[in-house]
Design an enzyme around this catalytic site. Structure first.
Site, short mmCIF file in Angstrom:
data_model
loop_
_atom_site.label_atom_id
_atom_site.label_comp_id
_atom_site.label_asym_id
_atom_site.label_seq_id
_atom_site.Cartn_x
_atom_site.Cartn_y
_atom_site.Cartn_z
N LYS A 83 113.25 2.40 68.72
CA LYS A 83 113.48 1.87 67.37
C LYS A 83 114.34 2.87 66.60
O LYS A 83 114.00 4.07 66.52
CB LYS A 83 112.14 1.65 66.68
CG LYS A 83 112.16 0.65 65.54
CD LYS A 83 110.74 0.31 65.14
CE LYS A 83 110.69 -0.57 63.90
NZ LYS A 83 109.34 -0.71 63.39
O1 G3P Z 1 107.27 -2.03 60.98
C1 G3P Z 1 108.24 -2.51 60.11
C2 G3P Z 1 107.72 -3.40 59.01
O2 G3P Z 1 107.04 -4.50 59.54
C3 G3P Z 1 107.03 -2.69 57.88
O3 G3P Z 1 106.43 -3.59 57.00
O4 G3P Z 1 104.72 -3.98 55.26
O5 G3P Z 1 105.60 -1.67 55.58
O6 G3P Z 1 107.03 -3.45 54.58
P1 G3P Z 1 105.92 -3.15 55.52
#
Ligand code: G3P
Length: 218
Positions: A83
């Site tokens: 990633k």
């Molecule tokens: O892992 C990437 C993403 O899904 C993060 O989500 O909830 O931290 O905006 P969030």
């Protein structure tokens, strides 16, 4: 559509496997830090727990560092997806990894231009952050639609991985738009299963059956 769990907790993963619903896992430095685990050990454990892509994110920001960390992460298991941040050096690393056959997930995508560049760099997955766009008053689902349209128009094979989803409705919309994958916090994954009418309907069926005085089916 592939469904990934967005977590670095093994128990949250193993509790949801076994029905053919979990196609992989995504992690990020925040989730990994929260787990308190050693990243190499934890990614190895996750890779053994799921039969599918497991995104493990670099923390270096310069090209050399990204390449070095990406290769170390990729060496953990065959299902590791490296990633990478959507930066100039992240895209260069993506292009190099793509040439080496190393799968990539280009993350922190907030615009159509960024998604276009990730596809051109050869990303395996691009992760548009729907919820964080909406948090800022933007149109996260509109971004998914635009990426789908442009990728289809030019035949880019980069898979759209809807990320930062905040609700089961987000998952439904990502599916309708034609996203190839979505990554979900465990509680959103669980909420996909639930419907109040399923619950009340099952209760009524079982109550009616109990009135017959039978135990089990006989
Ligand atoms: O892992 C990437 C993403 O899904 C993060 O989500 O909830 O931290 O905006 P969030």
């Amino acid at each position: 559509m592939q469904l990934f769990l967005d977590t670095a907790e093994i128990s949250e993963i193993t509790a949801r496997t076994g029905a053919g619903l979990v196609d992989g896992v995504t992690t990020n430095p925040s989730l990994m830090a929260k787990s308190g685990a050693d990243i190499f050990e934890r990614i190895a454990e996750i890779c053994a727990a799921v039969d599918g892509p497991v995104s493990a994110e670099v923390v270096a920001t310069d090209l050399e560092g990204i390449l070095e960390e990406g290769r170390r992460l990729r060496a953990i298991a065959d299902n590791v997806v490296v990633k990478l941040p959507l930066t100039a050096d992240g895209l260069k690393a993506c292009h190099i990894f793509s040439g080496e056959g190393i799968p990539t997930n280009v993350t922190l995508c907030f615009s159509l231009n960024q998604a276009l560049l990730a596809a051109k760099a050869g990303a395996t997955f691009v992760s548009p952050f729907v919820g964080r766009i909406e948090d800022m008053g933007g149109d996260g689902l509109g971004l998914l639609e635009a990426i789908r349209e442009v990728y289809d128009q030019f035949g880019y094979e980069t898979a759209i991985l809807a990320a930062s989803l905040r609700s089961a409705t987000h998952v439904e919309m990502a599916a309708r738009i034609g996203c190839d994958a979505a990554t979900l916090p465990p509680k959103i994954f669980d909420s996909m299963i639930l419907h109040p009418l399923t619950e009340t309907g099952l209760k009524a069926f079982l109550d009616d059956w109990k009135k017959t005085g039978r135990s089990g089916l006989t």
